[in-house]
Write a protein that holds these residues in place. Structure first.
Motif, short mmCIF file in Angstrom:
data_model
loop_
_atom_site.label_atom_id
_atom_site.label_comp_id
_atom_site.label_asym_id
_atom_site.label_seq_id
_atom_site.Cartn_x
_atom_site.Cartn_y
_atom_site.Cartn_z
N TYR A 1 86.26 28.33 -63.05
CA TYR A 1 85.03 27.42 -63.28
C TYR A 1 85.53 25.86 -63.24
N GLN B 1 86.53 26.85 -70.31
CA GLN B 1 86.50 26.76 -69.10
C GLN B 1 87.51 27.04 -68.28
N GLU C 1 79.47 28.13 -70.18
CA GLU C 1 78.05 28.53 -70.73
C GLU C 1 77.92 29.54 -71.79
N THR D 1 81.10 35.93 -68.62
CA THR D 1 79.70 36.46 -68.58
C THR D 1 79.56 37.90 -68.18
N SER E 1 83.55 31.16 -69.05
CA SER E 1 82.54 30.36 -68.67
C SER E 1 82.12 29.14 -69.65
N TRP F 1 81.50 39.03 -64.97
CA TRP F 1 83.14 38.95 -65.06
C TRP F 1 83.60 39.76 -66.19
N ALA G 1 88.58 33.35 -66.26
CA ALA G 1 87.21 33.20 -65.91
C ALA G 1 86.41 32.87 -67.06
#
Length: 461
Positions: free
Chosen positions: A358, A354, A348, A293, A346, A296, A344
């Motif tokens: 997370y 992952q 998404e 993200t 994500s 991050w 880190a």
């Protein structure tokens, strides 16, 4: 075929192509005045040579049909890119863009990676020997490693048939291992083989001679890096936008991280530190620009800037002369960025990994570490063998006299700067003027300069 996606990939290819001249300015400004042209020529030499190799065998070795084990593609499958030239309904596609555009985009990656390595041997390398190394490194190291990581091909039955690291699940969106770790490990090997520059760690003249060049080079690299990362989406879509914003914010944070370390350690925040921090952030975000993200990405950038600012001092502690910090910035930054994905990433984000933070455990981090170690060991080992072979046959380092007066004059018979109204090529001023800033003067100076240049060129050869 999608016209918008094709336009974006072609524009991104041009942006990445600009990175190699940008690197030439960055590296040229970081060297001494008497070596700037040689340093820039190593980037332009890599551009010329690797561009030709890419069209002949490079693309096929990187993205051709796998020869077994996910190690390398068939070097003759698309020799000369002949099989990619069909137009109209028969145009071969990669996603929604012509395969020929994809080949052009990936070719610019190969060029800048090889050019990056040259920063480790500034001020002391023979240009001809560098060109031999550049060609062999491209064929034996870059093309296979690009296949390992970037090739996600499938066979006629839909089964995976690409590179082994890609199949393992390594996330490297735009080349943290292929470009950064690869170039950094090779740079370390070359630095060890060529040895230290005269006065390494003691001579203040080893400082950058032209900080505006350094700032310009860093700016051009950052500009081109948007094509490097966002262009790797191969589409003008949300994935490209995701990578683009991360390519903006990570270097911003890295500048702050570098300058903070620099201020606390040295008492000054410098323009050179700002440029170096920006590059460190760009290096780190390269593999992770579609996995993190934006917040991050800021964290990663800050960490990478701080860590790389500390890492550039390792050469003084361990005694290897990595002239322009290829190891401290590109190898270390590439490792940090690639491993950070395991922490880190994500679910998404477009890459879909992952990370540990997370709830993904250590699985992804383990894969990322395997990718880093595999590329680093392979690149270092092959580069070391190549450098030792060239040193034993052609010689890799210029003579002590040529290094003292400058490789620009000794190797290229040119100088970058004119003094006292004299010209800038063909022995523009006396070698002593190049060494201490005093211009040649007096009757017959031109004849003496020409003679000196010929003598030094002979010594260098």
């Amino acid at each position: 075929m999608n016209a918008g996606d094709t336009a974006w990939v072609l524009a991104s290819s041009a942006l990445v192509a600009l990175m190699t001249p940008g690197l030439a300015f960055l590296y040229g400004g970081m060297t001494r005045a008497k070596s700037v042209l040689n340093m820039m020529m190593m980037s332009f030499g890599a551009l010329a040579l690797v561009g030709v190799l890419w069209v002949t065998v490079g693309y096929s070795m990187s993205f051709g049909a796998d020869l077994g084990g996910g190690i390398v593609g068939n070097p003759l499958e698309a020799f000369g890119l002949e099989s990619l030239l069909a137009t109209g309904e028969d145009t071969p596609l990669v996603g929604t863009v012509p395969e020929l555009a994809f080949a052009a985009f990936q070719g610019t990656f190969a060029i800048v990676t090889v050019a990056l390595v040259s920063g480790a041997i500034a001020d002391r390398a023979k240009f001809g020997s560098w060109m031999v190394f550049a060609g062999l490194f491209a064929v034996l190291v870059y093309f296979p490693v690009a296949h390992w990581v970037f090739d996600a091909s499938t066979d006629a039955a839909g089964a995976f048939a690409g590179g082994w690291l890609n199949g393992l699940g390594l996330i490297d969106f735009a080349g943290g291992t292929v470009v950064e770790v690869n170039a950094g490990a090779a740079g370390l090997a070359l630095a060890l083989v060529l040895g230290k520059r005269k006065g390494f760690g003691k001579d203040p003249n080893h400082r950058p001679h032209n900080l505006p060049f350094v700032m310009l080079g860093a700016a051009l690299l950052w500009f081109g890096w948007f094509g490097f990362n966002a262009g790797s989406a191969l589409a003008a879509d949300g994935v490209a936008g995701f990578a683009w914003i991360n390519t903006l914010v990570a270097p911003c944070a890295a500048i702050l991280g570098w300058l903070l370390i620099e201020k606390r350690r040295d008492g000054h925040a410098t323009s050179f530190g700002a440029a170096s921090g920006a590059v460190a952030g760009l290096v780190a975000i390269t593999p992770s620009c579609a996995a993190l993200t934006p917040l991050w990405s800021v964290v990663l950038g800050f960490v990478a800037g701080a860590v790389c600012a500390l890492a550039v001092g390792l050469k003084y502690r361990f005694g290897y002369d990595d002239s322009l910090d290829v190891v401290g910035v590109h190898l270390v930054g590439g490792i940090v960025g690639t491993l950070f994905i395991g922490l880190a990433a994500s679910p998404e984000a477009p890459s879909g990994g992952q990370g540990l933070f997370y709830g993904g455990g250590l699985d992804l981090l383990t894969v990322q570490a395997i990718g880093v170690v595999a590329v680093m060991v392979y690149s270092f080992a092959v580069s070391l063998v190549l450098a030792l072979a060239i040193k034993a046959t052609l010689g890799f380092r210029v003579s002590g006299e040529a290094e003292e007066v400058g490789v620009d004059l000794a190797i290229h018979a040119e100088t970058a700067y004119a003094y006292g109204g004299l010209g800038s090529s063909g022995g523009a001023f006396h070698p002593l003027g190049l060494a201490d800033g005093t211009p040649a003067a007096g009757p017959g100076a031109g004849e003496r300069e020409a003679s000196d240049a010929e003598e030094l060129a002979g010594a260098a050869r």
